[in-house]
Design an enzyme around this catalytic site. Structure first.
Site, PDB file in Angstrom:
ATOM      1  N   ARG A   1       0.840  -1.193   0.000  1.00  0.00           N
ATOM      2  CA  ARG A   1       0.000   0.000   0.000  1.00  0.00           C
ATOM      3  C   ARG A   1       0.876   1.244   0.000  1.00  0.00           C
ATOM      4  O   ARG A   1       1.794   1.367   0.796  1.00  0.00           O
ATOM      5  CB  ARG A   1      -0.914  -0.012   1.234  1.00  0.00           C
ATOM      6  CG  ARG A   1      -1.504   1.334   1.641  1.00  0.00           C
ATOM      7  CD  ARG A   1      -2.612   1.804   0.695  1.00  0.00           C
ATOM      8  NE  ARG A   1      -3.021   3.157   1.038  1.00  0.00           N
ATOM      9  CZ  ARG A   1      -3.959   3.466   1.944  1.00  0.00           C
ATOM     10  NH1 ARG A   1      -4.570   2.506   2.601  1.00  0.00           N
ATOM     11  NH2 ARG A   1      -4.270   4.722   2.174  1.00  0.00           N
TER      12      ARG A   1
ATOM     13  N   ARG B   1      -5.059   2.382  -4.438  1.00  0.00           N
ATOM     14  CA  ARG B   1      -4.307   1.576  -3.496  1.00  0.00           C
ATOM     15  C   ARG B   1      -4.569   0.096  -3.712  1.00  0.00           C
ATOM     16  O   ARG B   1      -5.662  -0.293  -4.129  1.00  0.00           O
ATOM     17  CB  ARG B   1      -4.600   1.971  -2.054  1.00  0.00           C
ATOM     18  CG  ARG B   1      -5.983   1.743  -1.491  1.00  0.00           C
ATOM     19  CD  ARG B   1      -7.029   2.781  -1.862  1.00  0.00           C
ATOM     20  NE  ARG B   1      -6.599   4.152  -1.710  1.00  0.00           N
ATOM     21  CZ  ARG B   1      -6.855   4.917  -0.646  1.00  0.00           C
ATOM     22  NH1 ARG B   1      -7.479   4.417   0.380  1.00  0.00           N
ATOM     23  NH2 ARG B   1      -6.498   6.177  -0.637  1.00  0.00           N
TER      24      ARG B   1
ATOM     25  N   ASP C   1      -6.875  -1.173   1.246  1.00  0.00           N
ATOM     26  CA  ASP C   1      -7.202  -0.210   2.293  1.00  0.00           C
ATOM     27  C   ASP C   1      -7.921  -0.992   3.385  1.00  0.00           C
ATOM     28  O   ASP C   1      -8.900  -1.680   3.109  1.00  0.00           O
ATOM     29  CB  ASP C   1      -8.109   0.881   1.713  1.00  0.00           C
ATOM     30  CG  ASP C   1      -8.241   2.081   2.633  1.00  0.00           C
ATOM     31  OD1 ASP C   1      -7.415   2.218   3.554  1.00  0.00           O
ATOM     32  OD2 ASP C   1      -9.158   2.884   2.424  1.00  0.00           O
TER      33      ASP C   1
ATOM     34  N   ASP D   1      -9.640  -0.226   6.918  1.00  0.00           N
ATOM     35  CA  ASP D   1     -10.083   0.808   7.849  1.00  0.00           C
ATOM     36  C   ASP D   1     -10.866   0.190   9.006  1.00  0.00           C
ATOM     37  O   ASP D   1     -11.711  -0.684   8.795  1.00  0.00           O
ATOM     38  CB  ASP D   1     -10.996   1.822   7.153  1.00  0.00           C
ATOM     39  CG  ASP D   1     -10.231   2.801   6.279  1.00  0.00           C
ATOM     40  OD1 ASP D   1      -9.033   3.022   6.543  1.00  0.00           O
ATOM     41  OD2 ASP D   1     -10.834   3.347   5.341  1.00  0.00           O
TER      42      ASP D   1
END
Length: 203
Positions: free
Chosen positions: A119, A128, A131, A133
């Site tokens: 990344r 990317r 990801d 999160d």
């Protein structure tokens, strides 16, 4: 917001997690002491997106003190915050986990998974490979800019809310309300169920 299905008319390709799988994961939870529930959002728009998402899920499951409880269907989504057509589309999914890791350690693990898949963080809203999160962590709230919880924009993002609703229909975004109400109130954000693609819960 208008993904290619509605909350009132579930897509027939979206199946609940089989009871046998739930029992298997619950049994694994016996290795965790007083685990917390967390919701993670995954996205990829570079390389082999599906394999990368699955690799991230497998890496999370390999984390000591963490068990992946549920994996959502895959959605193809338009990139957030950029000009239409300027980036490839994303594959997005949500995973539910139980973990004994504190939020800061869970963030470190999420970033380590991102680093493992190369990344790059040199551009906000940039493309990317992966990801990862943290959307929410139990009922924990934090205004720390390093890790704000719940995620400060989760309630505005269909690519988070729609797959989250698939795996946890009664979920709520702390401070914002039920996921089902939030997602149906959003404008169309280009979120399409990919019933031909599948992520699997790790063994």
């Amino acid at each position: 917001m208008s993904p290619k299905r509605s909350a009132s008319s579930p897509d027939p390709t979206v199946q609940p997690v089989p009871a046998s799988v739930v029992q298997q994961v619950d049994a694994a939870d016996s290795t965790l002491h007083n685990p917390k529930r967390a919701v993670l959002s995954l996205g990829s728009n570079q390389g082999n997106r599906l394999d990368t998402l699955q690799g991230a899920i497998d890496a999370l499951e390999d984390t000591p003190g963490l068990r992946v409880k549920a994996v959502s269907p895959v959605y193809e989504t338009e990139p957030w915050g950029v000009e239409p057509g300027s980036q490839p589309t994303y594959y997005n999914a949500v995973v539910l986990v139980k973990t004994t890791l504190p939020p800061s350690s869970l963030l470190e693990r999420a970033q380590a998974v991102e680093d493992a898949f190369a990344r790059v963080r040199d551009e906000r809203w940039g493309p990317r490979t992966i990801d990862v999160d943290i959307v929410s962590y139990q009922d924990f709230s934090s205004d720390d800019p390093v890790l704000t919880l719940p995620h400060p924009r989760a309630h505005e993002r269909a690519f988070v809310l729609v797959p989250w609703h698939d795996v946890e229909p009664g979920a709520e975004v702390p401070g914002h309300g039920p996921v089902v109400e939030l997602m149906v109130a959003l404008p169309d954000q280009g979120v399409t169920l990919r019933g031909d693609l599948k992520l699997v819960l790790p063994d």
